[in-house]
Design an enzyme around this catalytic site. Structure first.
Site, PDB file in Angstrom:
ATOM      1  N   CYS A 159      -1.081   8.414   7.157  1.00  0.00           N
ATOM      2  CA  CYS A 159      -2.387   8.151   6.562  1.00  0.00           C
ATOM      3  C   CYS A 159      -3.408   7.832   7.655  1.00  0.00           C
ATOM      4  CB  CYS A 159      -2.292   6.983   5.585  1.00  0.00           C
ATOM      5  SG  CYS A 159      -1.330   7.351   4.101  1.00  0.00           S
TER       6      CYS A 159
ATOM      7  N   CYS B  98      -3.744   4.205   9.199  1.00  0.00           N
ATOM      8  CA  CYS B  98      -2.534   3.662   9.822  1.00  0.00           C
ATOM      9  C   CYS B  98      -1.937   4.589  10.871  1.00  0.00           C
ATOM     10  CB  CYS B  98      -1.491   3.339   8.745  1.00  0.00           C
ATOM     11  SG  CYS B  98      -2.074   2.124   7.534  1.00  0.00           S
TER      12      CYS B  98
ATOM     13  N   CYS C 283       7.556   3.708   5.907  1.00  0.00           N
ATOM     14  CA  CYS C 283       6.662   3.758   4.753  1.00  0.00           C
ATOM     15  C   CYS C 283       7.407   3.331   3.493  1.00  0.00           C
ATOM     16  CB  CYS C 283       6.088   5.161   4.574  1.00  0.00           C
ATOM     17  SG  CYS C 283       7.322   6.393   4.141  1.00  0.00           S
TER      18      CYS C 283
ATOM     19  N   CYS D 216       0.842  -1.200   0.000  1.00  0.00           N
ATOM     20  CA  CYS D 216       0.000   0.000   0.000  1.00  0.00           C
ATOM     21  C   CYS D 216       0.875   1.248   0.000  1.00  0.00           C
ATOM     22  CB  CYS D 216      -0.917  -0.003   1.222  1.00  0.00           C
ATOM     23  SG  CYS D 216      -2.138   1.330   1.211  1.00  0.00           S
ATOM     24  N   CYS D 217       1.871   1.286   0.900  1.00  0.00           N
ATOM     25  CA  CYS D 217       2.795   2.429   0.948  1.00  0.00           C
ATOM     26  C   CYS D 217       3.582   2.561  -0.353  1.00  0.00           C
ATOM     27  CB  CYS D 217       3.782   2.266   2.109  1.00  0.00           C
ATOM     28  SG  CYS D 217       3.078   2.576   3.745  1.00  0.00           S
TER      29      CYS D 217
END
Length: 247
Positions: free
Chosen positions: A205, A208, A231, A124-125
């Site tokens: 984010c 998170c 990240c 995702c990062c």
């Protein structure tokens, strides 16, 4: 830019010299040299517009308000962070704030439901932060980061200048304490990120980022409960295979 071995070797020598020259200099002197001399016109500030961001943004605005400021909007940020970006940019007179966003095709392919953060936060990062920043940094020889030694054990030996991915990364606040950051912001009338007062000393984010209890590490709310502290933006060559460093 060719990321070859001779190039990295020459950058390494350059960085060693800069660290010797500027180890006892102020953050402003380091920035002045990087922005006006060493990397003039070839350097950007990467800012999350997070809890500590106002200090570097203010310093850069005082030296050259035309400096490109790269802001990665992952699509998962707090609305407060976007509003804070706009407020600070206007107050400081920053003339070139660039918002970087993930490629829609990457999101559609790898995170169609928008819930990848829960099952694979590293990927995702990667698609939401790392790739957009890599694209945004194309054409720059150097970039400025707000990392500090006190923030994590992985940063305890952080230098003012380092080499990463064929570029020089400048860390003007490497030796600043949390108290010094707060004092500078107060002295210069810089507004705090609105979420700091709500218990978020480190802001990423929305899914998170968690609140931090008194006495906890300031970054304890990032990826809480997971074996993750990075990240992926700050995996420097010095930390490959060892402890990585993060924003």
């Amino acid at each position: 830019m060719a990321h070859n071995q001779p190039h990295n070797a020459s950058l390494g020598a350059q960085v060693k010299l800069l660290n010797r020259m500027y180890s006892e200099r102020s953050a402003q002197q380091i920035l002045e040299h990087a922005l006006s001399e060493q990397f003039a016109g070839e350097i950007a500030l990467v800012s999350s517009f997070g809890a500590d961001s106002s200090v570097l943004l203010h310093m850069v605005s005082q030296i050259d308000a035309r400096t490109p400021v790269l802001f990665v909007d992952t699509g998962k940020l707090f609305g407060e962070t976007r509003r804070y970006r706009d407020e600070l940019a206007e107050q400081l007179g920053l003339l070139d704030v660039r918002t970087l966003t993930p490629e829609p095709e990457n999101v559609a392919k790898q995170d169609p439901k928008g819930s990848l953060w829960a099952t694979d936060p590293d990927t995702c990062c990667h698609i939401r932060k790392v790739l957009p920043l890599a694209k945004g940094l194309q054409g720059f020889e150097a970039w400025i980061s707000g990392r500090k030694r006190h923030q994590a054990s992985t940063r305890a030996t952080l230098e003012h200048f380092e080499v990463e991915e064929g570029r020089v990364k400048v860390n003007p606040l490497a030796n600043w304490s949390a108290a010094e950051v707060l004092q500078y912001a107060k002295d210069n009338g810089l507004p705090p990120h609105p979420l700091v007062a709500e218990g978020y000393p480190s802001i990423g984010c929305m899914p998170c980022t968690d609140k931090v209890a008194p006495g906890e590490d300031v970054r304890a709310g990032r990826w809480r409960g997971q074996n993750k502290t990075e990240c992926g933006i700050h995996f420097s060559s010095a930390s490959k295979g060892g402890a990585a460093q993060s924003i």
